[in-house]
Motif scaffolding. Structure first.
Motif, PDB file in Angstrom:
ATOM      1  N   ARG A  20      41.889  35.400  33.113  1.00 53.90           N
ATOM      2  CA  ARG A  20      42.394  34.049  33.357  1.00 53.90           C
ATOM      3  C   ARG A  20      42.364  33.656  34.830  1.00 53.90           C
ATOM      4  O   ARG A  20      42.214  32.484  35.164  1.00 53.90           O
ATOM      5  N   PHE A  21      42.519  34.635  35.715  1.00 54.32           N
ATOM      6  CA  PHE A  21      42.562  34.353  37.160  1.00 54.32           C
ATOM      7  C   PHE A  21      41.504  35.188  37.894  1.00 54.32           C
ATOM      8  O   PHE A  21      41.832  36.030  38.733  1.00 54.32           O
ATOM      9  N   PRO A  22      40.217  34.981  37.583  1.00 48.86           N
ATOM     10  CA  PRO A  22      39.171  35.839  38.158  1.00 48.86           C
ATOM     11  C   PRO A  22      39.005  35.688  39.667  1.00 48.86           C
ATOM     12  O   PRO A  22      38.397  36.547  40.311  1.00 48.86           O
ATOM     13  N   ASP A  23      39.566  34.621  40.237  1.00 46.37           N
ATOM     14  CA  ASP A  23      39.446  34.411  41.678  1.00 46.37           C
ATOM     15  C   ASP A  23      40.554  35.105  42.461  1.00 46.37           C
ATOM     16  O   ASP A  23      40.522  35.120  43.693  1.00 46.37           O
ATOM     17  N   ARG A  24      41.531  35.679  41.764  1.00 47.45           N
ATOM     18  CA  ARG A  24      42.669  36.293  42.448  1.00 47.45           C
ATOM     19  C   ARG A  24      42.538  37.811  42.434  1.00 47.45           C
ATOM     20  O   ARG A  24      42.189  38.405  41.415  1.00 47.45           O
ATOM     21  N   LYS A  25      42.848  38.423  43.540  1.00 47.43           N
ATOM     22  CA  LYS A  25      42.763  39.881  43.632  1.00 47.43           C
ATOM     23  C   LYS A  25      44.165  40.458  43.470  1.00 47.43           C
ATOM     24  O   LYS A  25      44.918  40.571  44.436  1.00 47.43           O
ATOM     25  N   VAL A  26      44.488  40.792  42.240  1.00 50.44           N
ATOM     26  CA  VAL A  26      45.797  41.363  41.911  1.00 50.44           C
ATOM     27  C   VAL A  26      45.565  42.766  41.354  1.00 50.44           C
ATOM     28  O   VAL A  26      44.784  42.943  40.421  1.00 50.44           O
TER      29      VAL A  26
END
Length: 427
Positions: A20-26
């Protein structure tokens, strides 16, 4: 504890983040230790938890802290048993407060999670320590007070799981969202926990929304996607679309994501809606591959593609799940090293930094302190130690492989542009 160390709920949350959040590095770190209690967390705070320099720390304890053995039929008749039970709870309250203060003072934001439930109501084989779930309810109530005290977010698993489990057992008294041991949630139970976490966060329920109107021709709405090159005629509609998320893939072919709550409708909507289509049947192609056939009414209401395993978006998401499964397997091997060191060896762990022919013999001797425990527990300890003998010398290589696999995931989870075609079938 083991519900985190060996559990799946945080894996499903991580899969949701990756898609869902492929742009975030978590990055998630599993810091569970099977059998652990709040005091054990305090003992390993520096070198097992804060060593990761977490920006967020997500805390769930209680299942072992309540000391389930105090709720056996035999113990319930002992004089002073209520005092012993309360003393266990008081230790838990004090130690969890200390955990929160330490995490905050280390600069980490904190999310509290209530414990999952102990199933004391299902008609299951084996021992039932009735009263454990009531003790866990007290843990949950305390955590809500603690969240208020420190102004922290809280995820309430206990209340939702208790409600859903009761609904399941109204239909079948022998059913449970927990396993037969009444302690460890089954896969649907873990998936429900992930859903509770994500809904508490108010994550977006849409993967994407594509809404095109034929009359007047144009893009009526796009959500979390970029639509270009729209072409419309009587028998054919086409456009390109780059979605900013991937759908959440099914965990396995037999898994029903909606068995305990409305996951698809609430958290996994990848909608294509074509309004004002002439009556008829239509073929939907994505990248020239047929992915489904729908009526004009289906398209007018909106078609959810999230669970359609024919779409390239779904195949991309399924590939991410496959990579994550490989990553989780490596992570699990590393975590079981820590389990043996903290859960079984304790102060003697430094004696096993170098594995030699005497290691297994020394461990067998140390097993004597577990004398009196059920044989299946002893077998579990022994099997984990045998795995430890293999994995401990490979710890650095395993960690490197784990890091490389995660970097690969974060590079390959980015959605790409796809061509959509809606073609009217010839009568």
């Amino acid at each position: 504890n083991s519900i985190t160390m060996d559990g799946k709920f945080h894996h499903y949350i991580e899969l949701f983040y990756i898609t869902r959040f492929p742009d975030r590095k978590v990055k998630f770190y599993n810091c569970g230790i099977s059998g652990d209690v709040a005091n054990g967390v305090l003992r390993r705070m520096d070198d097992d938890i804060l060593v990761h320099q977490p920006t967020w720390s997500i805390v769930m304890l209680g299942m072992n802290d309540v000391n389930r053995s105090l709720y056996s039929n035999e113990k319930s008749k002992e004089p002073g048993i209520e005092k012993k039970r309360q003393e266990s709870l008081n230790r838990y309250f004090k130690n969890v407060d200390s955990i929160v203060r330490l995490l905050i003072s280390a600069g980490s934001k904190v999310i509290l999670q209530t414990p999952s439930i102990y199933d004391q109501t299902a008609e299951l084989p084996g021992t039932n320590f009735f009263g454990v779930n009531d003790a866990l309810k007290q843990c949950a109530e305390y955590l809500r007070e603690l969240a208020s005290k420190y102004n922290l977010p809280i995820v309430d698993y206990w209340t939702t799981m208790n409600t859903v489990n009761a609904e399941v057992q109204q239909r079948n008294p022998k059913a449970t969202i927990i396993g037969n041991d009444r302690v460890h949630p089954n896969v649907p139970g873990h998936f429900l926990m992930a859903g509770v976490f994500l809904k508490t966060q108010h994550v977006p329920n849409y993967v994407s929304l594509i809404r095109v109107d034929v009359k007047p021709a144009g893009i009526e709405k796009s959500l979390n996607c970029d639509i270009k090159d729209l072409r419309i005629n009587k028998a054919f509609i086409s456009f390109t679309c780059t979605e900013k998320s991937l759908p959440f893939p099914l965990l396995n072919k037999g898994f029903n994501p909606d068995s305990l709550f409305h996951f698809t409708d609430e958290l996994n909507k990848e909608i294509i809606q074509i309004k004002s289509l002439p009556k008829g049947s239509y073929i939907l192609k994505i990248d020239s591959i047929e992915v489904g056939r729908y009526s004009e009414n289906n398209f007018n209401e909106g078609v959810n593609l999230a669970n359609n395993d024919m779409t390239p978006q779904y195949k991309h998401a399924a590939a991410m799940l496959q990579l994550l499964n490989q990553y989780w397997e490596l992570e699990g091997r590393l975590r079981r090293i820590k389990y043996v060191e903290y859960g079984l060896l304790g102060k003697d762990a430094n004696l096993y930094q170098k594995i030699d022919e005497s290691s297994e013999r020394r461990f067998e001797k140390s097993l004597e302190r577990f004398k009196g425990q059920p044989v299946e527990y002893i077998d579990y300890y022994r099997s984990n130690f045998k795995e430890f003998l293999i994995n401990k010398p490979l710890e650095k290589e395993l960690q490197q492989s784990c890091d490389e696999r995660f970097s690969q995931i974060q590079l390959s989870n980015k959605p790409t542009k796809h061509t959509f075609q809606i073609i009217k079938e010839v009568d």
